[in-house]
Enzyme design. Structure first.
Site, PDB file in Angstrom:
ATOM      1  N   ASP A  29       0.841  -1.198   0.000  1.00 22.15           N
ATOM      2  CA  ASP A  29       0.000   0.000   0.000  1.00 22.15           C
ATOM      3  C   ASP A  29       0.875   1.247   0.000  1.00 22.15           C
ATOM      4  OD1 ASP A  29      -2.944   1.044   0.761  1.00 22.15           O
ATOM      5  OD2 ASP A  29      -1.430   2.249   1.797  1.00 22.15           O
ATOM      6  N   LYS A  70      -2.983   6.084  -4.182  1.00 26.34           N
ATOM      7  CA  LYS A  70      -4.137   6.941  -3.851  1.00 26.34           C
ATOM      8  C   LYS A  70      -4.057   8.324  -4.485  1.00 26.34           C
ATOM      9  CE  LYS A  70      -3.963   4.598   0.606  1.00 26.34           C
ATOM     10  NZ  LYS A  70      -2.550   4.480   0.965  1.00 26.34           N
ATOM     11  N   HIS A  85      -8.087   9.287  -1.508  1.00 22.53           N
ATOM     12  CA  HIS A  85      -7.415   9.210  -0.202  1.00 22.53           C
ATOM     13  C   HIS A  85      -8.283   9.722   0.937  1.00 22.53           C
ATOM     14  CE1 HIS A  85      -3.030   9.090   1.381  1.00 22.53           C
ATOM     15  NE2 HIS A  85      -3.850   8.859   2.377  1.00 22.53           N
TER      16      HIS A  85
END
Ligand code: A2P
Length: 345
Positions: free
Chosen positions: A65, A99, A132
């Site tokens: 991530d 993101k 985000h």
């Protein structure tokens, strides 16, 4: 002959124990599979991020991530490509999330911002692109040497002279429509949201032609998100838990779950570390976890949670630690109409 079979048995055993075991996956609402544990990279700084991602892949992680905000997409991409080139993984073996940052919520900014993340990562495609945060920020030039169509030309946290964040009223629904168009390019497989509350999620779902696959939110034993997890499950959406260890390196996080006496007791009982108890709890609680670490031993430790199970009564003990304590509350944005944390969940 006998020697040969003993040798091959030993060899098979070595391969078995050295071959990293993989984590279970969750099937998303669009059919793609997402591993239930990933490496978080928020605050993994220059130099550390690349090594951490490589260590994570060696430990068996197949989910990483990152975010434009974290400033480490290039390193994350380099680490993954290097493991692909070395033959350790294939591109399709690993799930990569990044993101869209809040300064690029205006629909005509979304594609440009995505392209920068896509180029930074330099992988054939991105598995998951998240909005985000539902609140948009103003684009304020910080680097006058960069042209104003360069996404790096702006402050990521623009503030006025009193230090207040400069937010905008761009509706996240319009941002979502622009994100849906990215799917058509084939450069990203799934899209989702992050830091959204239940009402905002419902609003997205009521207009979406492509459903978010996940909502990535702060989630740890002190903020266990039971309601949001159930809410999402009923809508065939997952929850991804960020800061699953409760940010133990921060003054507020220090007092939280990792040092809770009940967690320490369970750690003794299961012969696991407090971090493993917490991560296992959150996975059994129904979320995908993305603990951040740049330390090789802790990266391995955090992954090693699939050889035990917390009993129902121990899950109840862990549920009892919830006190809705939020570590990351974006408090300076409270007055924005899309601020997410002023309702129960
Ligand atoms: P480090 O990178 O030095 O391992 P969270 O994911 O909740 O935000 O927590 C991240 C923080 O927790 C980082 O400071 C990380 O430090 C630390 N951390 C990660 N794994 C562990 C662990 N197994 N035990 C203790 N601290 C950990």
């Amino acid at each position: 002959m006998r020697l040969l079979s003993v040798t091959s048995a030993i060899l098979a055993f070595i391969i078995l124990v050295t071959e990293a075991k993989l984590a279970p996956t969750i099937r998303l609402n669009n059919g793609y599979e997402m591993p239930v544990i990933g490496l978080g990279t928020f605050e993994s700084t220059s130099g550390d991020a690349e090594r951490a991602v490589k260590d994570a892949i060696d430990a068996g992680y197949r989910h990483i991530d990152t975010a434009f905000l974290y400033g480490n997409e290039v390193e994350v991409g380099n680490a993954i490509r290097s493991k692909i080139e070395d033959g350790v993984i294939k591109r399709e073996d690993i799930f990569v999330t990044t993101k869209l940052w809040s300064t690029f919520h205006e629909p005509d900014q979304v594609e440009k911002a995505f392209q920068r993340s896509f180029d930074n990562l330099n992988l054939d495609y991105i598995d998951l692109y998240l909005m985000h945060y539902p609140v948009a920020y103003r684009r304020v030039l910080q680097n006058i040497r960069l042209p104003s169509d360069d996404v790096n030309a702006f402050y990521v946290f623009p503030v006025d002279k009193n230090g207040n964040t400069l937010t905008e009223d761009v509706d996240y629904v319009d941002t979502w429509r622009a994100m849906e168009k990215l799917i058509e390019t084939g450069q990203v497989r799934s899209i989702g949201i992050s830091n959204f509350n239940s009402e905002q999620t419902e609003r997205i779902l009521s207009m979406a032609t492509i459903k978010p696959v996940t909502n990535q939110v702060e989630c740890h034993p002190n903020l266990n998100q039971r309601k949001l997890i159930n809410f999402n499950a009923a809508r065939n959406m997952t929850i991804t838990a960020y800061s699953p260890l409760g940010r133990p390196h921060t003054p507020n996080g220090q007092k939280l779950a990792l040092s809770e006496p009940k967690v320490l007791e369970l750690a003794q009982k299961y012969r696991k570390t407090p971090a493993q108890i917490i991560l296992r709890y959150t996975v059994q609680n129904g979320a995908i976890v993305i603990p951040k670490s740049t330390n090789k031993n802790r990266i391995q430790e955090n992954f090693n949670i699939f050889d035990f199970e917390l009993s129902d009564s121990d899950m109840q003990i862990m549920h009892g630690l919830n006190n809705n304590y939020r570590l990351i509350d974006f408090a300076t944005d409270k007055d924005n109409k899309y601020y997410p944390f002023n309702i129960e969940f």
